[in-house]
Design an enzyme around this catalytic site. Sequence first.
Site, PDB file in Angstrom:
ATOM      1  N   CYS A  93     -51.901  17.988   1.530  1.00 54.89           N
ATOM      2  CA  CYS A  93     -51.895  16.905   2.524  1.00 54.89           C
ATOM      3  C   CYS A  93     -52.257  15.551   1.894  1.00 54.89           C
ATOM      4  O   CYS A  93     -51.494  15.022   1.097  1.00 54.89           O
ATOM      5  CB  CYS A  93     -52.844  17.266   3.661  1.00 54.89           C
ATOM      6  N   HIS A 193     -51.984  23.476   5.649  1.00 54.46           N
ATOM      7  CA  HIS A 193     -53.376  23.913   5.759  1.00 54.46           C
ATOM      8  C   HIS A 193     -53.382  25.354   6.262  1.00 54.46           C
ATOM      9  O   HIS A 193     -52.339  25.941   6.479  1.00 54.46           O
ATOM     10  CB  HIS A 193     -54.126  23.033   6.768  1.00 54.46           C
TER      11      HIS A 193
END
Lengths: 247, 463
Positions: A93, A193
């Site tokens: 990310c 994630h």
Amino acid sequence: MRLRIGHMYPDLMNLYGDRGNVIALARRLQWRGIEAEIVGIAAGDAAALGDFDLLFMGGGQDREQAIVCRDLEARREDLRRAMEADVVLLAVCGGYQLLGHYYRMPDGREIPGLGILDLHTEAGPTRMIGNAACRSEYLPEPGTLVGFENHGGRTYLGPGCAPLATVLSGHGNNGEDGGEGAVYRNVFGTYLHGSLLPKNPHFADLLLGRALARRGAGTMGDPLDDSLEWRAHRVALGLAGVDGREA
Amino acid sequence: MGIRARLAHIFGKLGIRVLRLLGRAATTAPGRVILAVDPGFISRVSGQVRHSRAVITGTNGKTTTAALLEGMMAGAGWKVVRNASGSNMAAGIATALVDHDAISGCDALVAEVDEAALAGVAAMVQPDLAVVTNFFRDQLDRYGELDRTVDLVRRGLERVRGTACLNADDPRVADLADSLPGEVDTVFFGLAGEASGGERDAVDPAAAGLDTQFCPRCGGRFTYEGRVFGHLGDYRCPDCGWRRPARHVVGRILDADGAGLLMAIDFPDGDSLVAKLGVPGAYNAYNAVGAAAAARAAGIDGPAIRAGLEAFTGAFGRMERLSLEDREVVLALSKNPVGFDQILRAVADDAGTGAVLVGINDGHADGRDISWLWDVDFEMLDAGEVPVVVSGTRAEDMAVRLKYGGLDLERLQIVGDLEGALERAVERSPRGARVYALLTYTAMLGLRERLERRGLVGEMWRG
């Protein structure tokens, strides 16, 4: 055999439980009888990144990421040398975005990145949030990766790196070209994630395998019993609306 | 009261009755009907409240703080309306107002309000009292970053007149004081570090992985003289010098065990009280002192505050106890890392623990992203031998979390159905021992609904 794993900015880039990736890497080494040394690398620490076998960086809030950005600036050449020496790096990310050339804000301003991966990111009007699944040619069967994406930036890859995977469900890098993540040598970036590695044990082992191969270790030994991990993987595939068989 | 509000009340009442006949909790749906019939219902009815309209917000402790405040006001003989079920947006508050017949008058409204809903609800309720408990990372998929949550609350507080009770030990909460409307009184509350049983040593926030490490005013990194838990404590910014403000209402934990706390609360006028609280943990001490600060601001006297604290046995799903086949089952809502850690600490410290159930759902109200499980210190369960049953829509993820936490897999079992999982945990626990059920929000609702049908717990809308 002993692997050194550097967890970059564990205090700042810790937004979405990404530390689970480091836990997974350490446990999977331990279960194979390989020693793992986990070192937290904080802003300002004197650390030679080339001394590590594997590096991990997660995502953070804007405030924290700005601090990381400044610190990485001073490490740019060190990190670049480590990458050219094939140190394994997983960035998730925000950490993934920082590896690119720049991040373009809604007002057109560009925050420079490290330029290690040939990609750039643009702020988008909406956040791309949800369970996601993709398939990667880098991985052994079934080749699927599952996780949860939550990002406002759209990442576009240049010719200098390849997508890590093809989107089966979710948005991936930018919601347009069907790519998710990026790969260059032993550098892997992704938006996923979950934490990602615990329920994608084949990806965890890919990273560990490359780190061990670089140290001259030929094999990782007997496969681990990953039945629990695969159960969680299949549940996540279902949540992303992907049938395990068609994937 | 106009015809429209009366009509809305009647429709709402009808909706509640029908849903409850069907065995549903009816905490939100009737509110939608009420607000459709009369969008001004909440402001019209709250305008009639005689003494106090309180809103309570923050990441953790909303329900317990609201329940404690209600108890203290009830101790003073007030008729109080509270949204007892944790249904904390406008529809939930409208439902509570109808359910408790606020239309025919009441002394206080105590509303726990979702951080994102605060601005909207405050515009309707026109609160004269507000409590902000704390800011921890929670449900990032819904709210985005913590900064955004803080901003939403800041905007909501602009509607408050009267008194705002702020947790001084949380820097992000304390910092809200400066943006309050000028005529609002600020009451800072907190816990004394010396006797709190928390981590008292000077702490390096970087090493501790805190949710808030940086000064909201200048971006400097806080140092701590002492910390109760998480980032709550006696912080100071070395760069700009900003530090924890002086507190008006201070709690001290005098004694603690698995079942509860003995605590002292000091008020600014030199008044002080000692009370026994029937729920454990430093986080509940914060709830108690926050509620006490609000009650005092509303004019409630010491004996009523003390009575409210001592009568409290746990809000809906917050360390709620019931008896099942000779075991004591403790239901504990566990919805974000810091709350979870606090409850795990209590479970690990309780020598009477016989089994643990962890129920993880990923519904909208829970947060669809369960990455946060990796920020919870489940390693606390590794010591000891009690069996652990995992359940809920993300039972498999939870099992993987425990495996990587180092739990012996012999102790671990996956039972997808929550009621079946509780039964299994009870079976595997010795008689007379405690079975802790740690559950996310919808897992709690689901399990509680089944237990209600069996008459094992009270109906949740009665709180």
